[in-house]
Design a protein around this motif. Sequence first.
Motif, PDB file in Angstrom:
ATOM      1  N   ASN A 130      71.322  56.107 -21.905  1.00 54.42           N
ATOM      2  CA  ASN A 130      71.494  56.432 -20.494  1.00 54.42           C
ATOM      3  C   ASN A 130      70.228  57.119 -19.985  1.00 54.42           C
ATOM      4  O   ASN A 130      69.825  58.155 -20.533  1.00 54.42           O
ATOM      5  N   VAL A 131      69.613  56.542 -18.969  1.00 55.66           N
ATOM      6  CA  VAL A 131      68.396  57.144 -18.435  1.00 55.66           C
ATOM      7  C   VAL A 131      68.790  58.275 -17.493  1.00 55.66           C
ATOM      8  O   VAL A 131      69.325  58.046 -16.410  1.00 55.66           O
ATOM      9  N   SER A 132      68.540  59.497 -17.943  1.00 58.50           N
ATOM     10  CA  SER A 132      68.862  60.684 -17.167  1.00 58.50           C
ATOM     11  C   SER A 132      67.567  61.263 -16.616  1.00 58.50           C
ATOM     12  O   SER A 132      66.626  60.524 -16.337  1.00 58.50           O
ATOM     13  N   SER A 133      67.504  62.575 -16.457  1.00 55.63           N
ATOM     14  CA  SER A 133      66.308  63.210 -15.898  1.00 55.63           C
ATOM     15  C   SER A 133      66.347  64.699 -16.166  1.00 55.63           C
ATOM     16  O   SER A 133      67.418  65.321 -16.161  1.00 55.63           O
ATOM     17  N   TYR A 156      70.254  63.848  -6.191  1.00 60.43           N
ATOM     18  CA  TYR A 156      69.765  63.177  -7.398  1.00 60.43           C
ATOM     19  C   TYR A 156      70.023  64.045  -8.629  1.00 60.43           C
ATOM     20  O   TYR A 156      70.495  63.558  -9.664  1.00 60.43           O
ATOM     21  N   SER A 157      69.706  65.336  -8.521  1.00 58.62           N
ATOM     22  CA  SER A 157      69.874  66.232  -9.668  1.00 58.62           C
ATOM     23  C   SER A 157      71.331  66.328 -10.098  1.00 58.62           C
ATOM     24  O   SER A 157      71.641  66.323 -11.300  1.00 58.62           O
ATOM     25  N   ALA A 158      72.230  66.413  -9.133  1.00 58.38           N
ATOM     26  CA  ALA A 158      73.655  66.471  -9.467  1.00 58.38           C
ATOM     27  C   ALA A 158      74.099  65.206 -10.196  1.00 58.38           C
ATOM     28  O   ALA A 158      74.875  65.263 -11.155  1.00 58.38           O
ATOM     29  N   SER A 159      73.588  64.064  -9.743  1.00 61.14           N
ATOM     30  CA  SER A 159      73.978  62.805 -10.381  1.00 61.14           C
ATOM     31  C   SER A 159      73.470  62.728 -11.815  1.00 61.14           C
ATOM     32  O   SER A 159      74.172  62.249 -12.713  1.00 61.14           O
ATOM     33  N   LYS A 160      72.251  63.218 -12.056  1.00 59.82           N
ATOM     34  CA  LYS A 160      71.695  63.146 -13.404  1.00 59.82           C
ATOM     35  C   LYS A 160      72.302  64.187 -14.338  1.00 59.82           C
ATOM     36  O   LYS A 160      72.406  63.962 -15.550  1.00 59.82           O
ATOM     37  N   ALA A 161      72.734  65.309 -13.782  1.00 55.88           N
ATOM     38  CA  ALA A 161      73.499  66.258 -14.600  1.00 55.88           C
ATOM     39  C   ALA A 161      74.791  65.604 -15.074  1.00 55.88           C
ATOM     40  O   ALA A 161      75.219  65.772 -16.224  1.00 55.88           O
ATOM     41  N   ASP A 183      65.149  61.380 -20.977  1.00 59.38           N
ATOM     42  CA  ASP A 183      64.439  61.900 -19.803  1.00 59.38           C
ATOM     43  C   ASP A 183      63.024  61.333 -19.805  1.00 59.38           C
ATOM     44  O   ASP A 183      62.224  61.685 -20.672  1.00 59.38           O
ATOM     45  N   PRO A 184      62.690  60.475 -18.841  1.00 63.31           N
ATOM     46  CA  PRO A 184      61.333  59.931 -18.783  1.00 63.31           C
ATOM     47  C   PRO A 184      60.303  60.956 -18.336  1.00 63.31           C
ATOM     48  O   PRO A 184      59.091  60.728 -18.494  1.00 63.31           O
ATOM     49  N   GLY A 185      60.736  62.079 -17.756  1.00 64.25           N
ATOM     50  CA  GLY A 185      59.815  63.042 -17.191  1.00 64.25           C
ATOM     51  C   GLY A 185      59.308  62.576 -15.833  1.00 64.25           C
ATOM     52  O   GLY A 185      59.696  61.519 -15.330  1.00 64.25           O
ATOM     53  N   GLN A 186      58.438  63.369 -15.226  1.00 63.52           N
ATOM     54  CA  GLN A 186      57.894  62.989 -13.927  1.00 63.52           C
ATOM     55  C   GLN A 186      56.937  61.811 -14.121  1.00 63.52           C
ATOM     56  O   GLN A 186      55.839  61.949 -14.643  1.00 63.52           O
ATOM     57  N   GLN A 220      72.630  63.167 -27.834  1.00 60.75           N
ATOM     58  CA  GLN A 220      71.434  63.969 -27.625  1.00 60.75           C
ATOM     59  C   GLN A 220      70.795  63.687 -26.265  1.00 60.75           C
ATOM     60  O   GLN A 220      70.972  62.618 -25.680  1.00 60.75           O
ATOM     61  N   PHE A 221      70.024  64.667 -25.780  1.00 59.24           N
ATOM     62  CA  PHE A 221      69.276  64.562 -24.530  1.00 59.24           C
ATOM     63  C   PHE A 221      67.814  64.801 -24.882  1.00 59.24           C
ATOM     64  O   PHE A 221      67.431  65.919 -25.242  1.00 59.24           O
ATOM     65  N   LEU A 222      67.010  63.745 -24.801  1.00 54.64           N
ATOM     66  CA  LEU A 222      65.652  63.797 -25.330  1.00 54.64           C
ATOM     67  C   LEU A 222      64.618  63.317 -24.332  1.00 54.64           C
ATOM     68  O   LEU A 222      64.874  62.395 -23.547  1.00 54.64           O
ATOM     69  N   ASP A 223      63.425  63.936 -24.384  1.00 54.09           N
ATOM     70  CA  ASP A 223      62.261  63.352 -23.734  1.00 54.09           C
ATOM     71  C   ASP A 223      61.293  62.954 -24.842  1.00 54.09           C
ATOM     72  O   ASP A 223      61.651  62.992 -26.022  1.00 54.09           O
ATOM     73  N   ARG A 224      60.078  62.581 -24.508  1.00 53.29           N
ATOM     74  CA  ARG A 224      59.173  62.072 -25.542  1.00 53.29           C
ATOM     75  C   ARG A 224      58.683  63.160 -26.486  1.00 53.29           C
ATOM     76  O   ARG A 224      58.087  62.850 -27.518  1.00 53.29           O
ATOM     77  N   SER A 225      58.963  64.423 -26.145  1.00 56.88           N
ATOM     78  CA  SER A 225      58.549  65.525 -27.024  1.00 56.88           C
ATOM     79  C   SER A 225      59.682  66.058 -27.894  1.00 56.88           C
ATOM     80  O   SER A 225      59.433  66.818 -28.824  1.00 56.88           O
TER      81      SER A 225
END
Length: 230
Positions: A130-133, A156-161, A183-186, A220-225
């Motif tokens: 799932n692409v979140s943010s 947008y933030s509420a939807s991604k939460a 999370d793709p990040g900015q 899990q909730f992950l970004d590239r780091s």
Amino acid sequence: MTTTFITGANKSLGYETARRLVEAGHTVLLGARDPERGRAAAETLGVRFVRIDVTDDASVRAAAENVAAHEGTLDVLVNNAGVLGTVGPVEDYTAADISAVLDVNVVGLVRVTHAFLPLLRTSPNPVIVNVSSGMGSFGVTQDPARVESRYALPLYSASKAAVTMLTTQYARELKDVKINAADPGQTATDFTGGLGHSVAEGAESIVTLATIGPDGPTGQFLDRSGSLPW
């Protein structure tokens, strides 16, 4: 061969994810709402286009039936389709504004997951990404060291939460499916007005989670780091 379906894949992060997974050897099915743009993107990548409008029950059901008829199985589902929604003074936001965002980003995710879950369960290693943010993270948006803390995007933030919470709750229930949030990040897309890192960098976390093996993470909730706070 790993068969992967990606929603909203005719441009930006969805397209880059599709391109990278083709390189990784996946059989990619490119899902998009607009037939003309979807077919053009699929032709460029050398993959099959499947029309899907995540806000429409009949369209989502038809897409799942299409995959069942042609591929017969699905290994990876990437719920990427999303909208930014209205941006402006908070006093101008209406119920219709938030409903439109939630219908794509949250209800659409549930709709697609529900329709494709039977196909995923035919796979020996079913995976959902799932692409979140980070804009949906309480920890990230309250951290002054993070760029996300500089913006106010309530809808947008509420939807991604909600996307991230759905991911963790689904992971508890779906013991036979690995399901994670990326999370793709900015990322420099039309969402950000071209600000941020490259689309290639933004797709890293999505691609990583789409290519996990049987011993990979879930919930899990992950970004590239690495892992992100909720």
